[in-house]
Design an enzyme around this catalytic site. Structure first.
Site, mmCIF file in Angstrom:
data_model
loop_
_atom_site.group_PDB
_atom_site.id
_atom_site.type_symbol
_atom_site.label_atom_id
_atom_site.label_comp_id
_atom_site.label_asym_id
_atom_site.label_seq_id
_atom_site.Cartn_x
_atom_site.Cartn_y
_atom_site.Cartn_z
ATOM 1 N N GLY A 1 -24.032 4.625 -2.554
ATOM 2 C CA GLY A 1 -25.124 5.568 -2.589
ATOM 3 C C GLY A 1 -24.783 6.831 -3.346
ATOM 4 N N TYR B 1 0.832 -1.201 0.000
ATOM 5 C CA TYR B 1 0.000 0.000 0.000
ATOM 6 C C TYR B 1 0.867 1.253 0.000
ATOM 7 C CZ TYR B 1 -4.096 -2.913 1.045
ATOM 8 O OH TYR B 1 -5.108 -3.850 1.008
ATOM 9 N N GLY C 1 -16.065 -1.145 -4.736
ATOM 10 C CA GLY C 1 -15.375 0.010 -5.297
ATOM 11 C C GLY C 1 -16.162 1.295 -5.209
ATOM 12 N N GLY C 2 -17.161 1.346 -4.302
ATOM 13 C CA GLY C 2 -17.967 2.546 -4.132
ATOM 14 C C GLY C 2 -19.252 2.556 -4.929
#
Length: 326
Positions: free
Chosen positions: A224, A53, A219-220
């Site tokens: 919403g 990361y 992944g979003g």
């Protein structure tokens, strides 16, 4: 916060796992510190990271940020169940012909030592293989893990992105050596990614392996925000995939409105409802995102709601082979 055992181990972890992939990339260090402090204050004791990361030439940056946060003291390190991973290429010229992705006793030793230095700690509670490598024998891997455990550098072993057959093989080989084996499998699982219900989740449940769901919001897409993205956001640049699932997302938004709950929280609560699940990984980029999901552990979805979610996001139909055979 609520807690559960990590697989068949005796270790208690929070039912939400703090993912740190954004730290040092989309989230500045000072904001990452605030998020980690707030997560700990909220009772989240399970933190997940990986040596790569930071990505590319910045691989290791996220672990370094966590290490500097630990170095502030105040019991931060002692309160955290720390999980990290190895497999990817760390862009270390000293690896020579052993660079590139993969698992080996060589990588296990070198990359573990690197993670410990960056994280400013002498041990890691959960050391995970970031991906399966079927070119390396379990004799080699389990001996490497046994040595690291004997040295006190790791507590438990986990996997990530393994297939059901890999879990079975790993546990068979561990048992033959008198070892505990895997206690967790980190796997992609969401309302839009339900293939693990065929083989992976049943295998994990049968063998006492706790599942940690990565990308539970896919992944979003399930956050919403996909239908009405903010200009310049990742969702705004990913409308091809959003359009593919637009009808489902619109139906999901309608259900969320009926329930008076956010799509993100419903998605996370749905992953937690599976009996094999230990925790979904939440990857907040901001304090607001963290605060918005803390109540997920208290959300209980009714049978009617679960049925409607199945209608909106059909799964494979159950476990193999009944999902597709008589």
């Amino acid at each position: 916060m609520k807690y559960t055992k990590l697989g068949k181990s005796g270790l208690n972890v929070s039912k939400l796992c703090l993912g740190t992939m954004n730290f040092g990339v989309d989230t500045e260090e000072k904001d990452a510190f605030r998020i980690m402090d707030a997560a700990l204050d909220a009772g989240i004791n399970f933190f997940d990271t990986a040596n790569i990361y930071g990505w590319g030439e910045n691989a290791g940056r996220t672990e370094e940020i966590i290490g500097r946060w630990f170095a502030q003291g105040g019991g931060r390190r002692e309160k955290v169940v720390l999980a990290t991973k190895f497999y990817g290429d760390m862009s270390d010229k000293n690896d020579g012909p052993n660079s590139g992705p993969g698992l080996s006793a060589y990588k296990l030793r070198r990359h573990l030592e690197g993670s410990l230095l960056r994280l400013q700690t002498d041990h890691i509670e959960l050391y995970q293989m970031h991906h399966v490598d079927r070119d390396v024998s379990w004799d080699e891997l389990w001996e490497g893990f046994r040595i690291a455990q004997y040295q006190g550098k790791i507590g438990y072993v986990g996997s990530s992105n393994f297939a059901g057959r890999d879990l079975v093989k790993a546990q068979y080989e561990a048992k033959s050596k008198g070892l505990l084996g895997l206690v967790s499998e980190q796997h992609k699982y969401s309302l839009l990614t339900r293939q693990p219900e065929l083989e992976l989740l049943p295998a994990a449940q049968e063998y006492g392996i706790g599942v940690i769901a990565w990308s539970p919001l896919d992944g979003g897409i399930l956050s919403g925000n996909a239908l009405n993205p903010v200009a310049g956001s990742r969702r705004a640049s990913d409308q091809t995939r959003v359009n593919k699932h637009r009808a489902q997302l619109e139906a999901f938004a309608g259900l969320a409105k009926e329930l008076g709950e956010s799509e993100a929280n419903i998605s996370l609560a749905w992953t937690l409802a599976h009996p094999a699940m230990t925790a979904p990984i939440i990857g907040p980029r901001t304090m607001e995102q963290l605060e918005g999901v803390l109540r997920v552990v208290d959300i209980v979805l009714s049978e009617e709601t679960l049925k409607r979610l199945d209608e909106i996001f059909p799964g494979p139909g159950g476990e193999a082979p009944k999902a597709y055979a008589w």
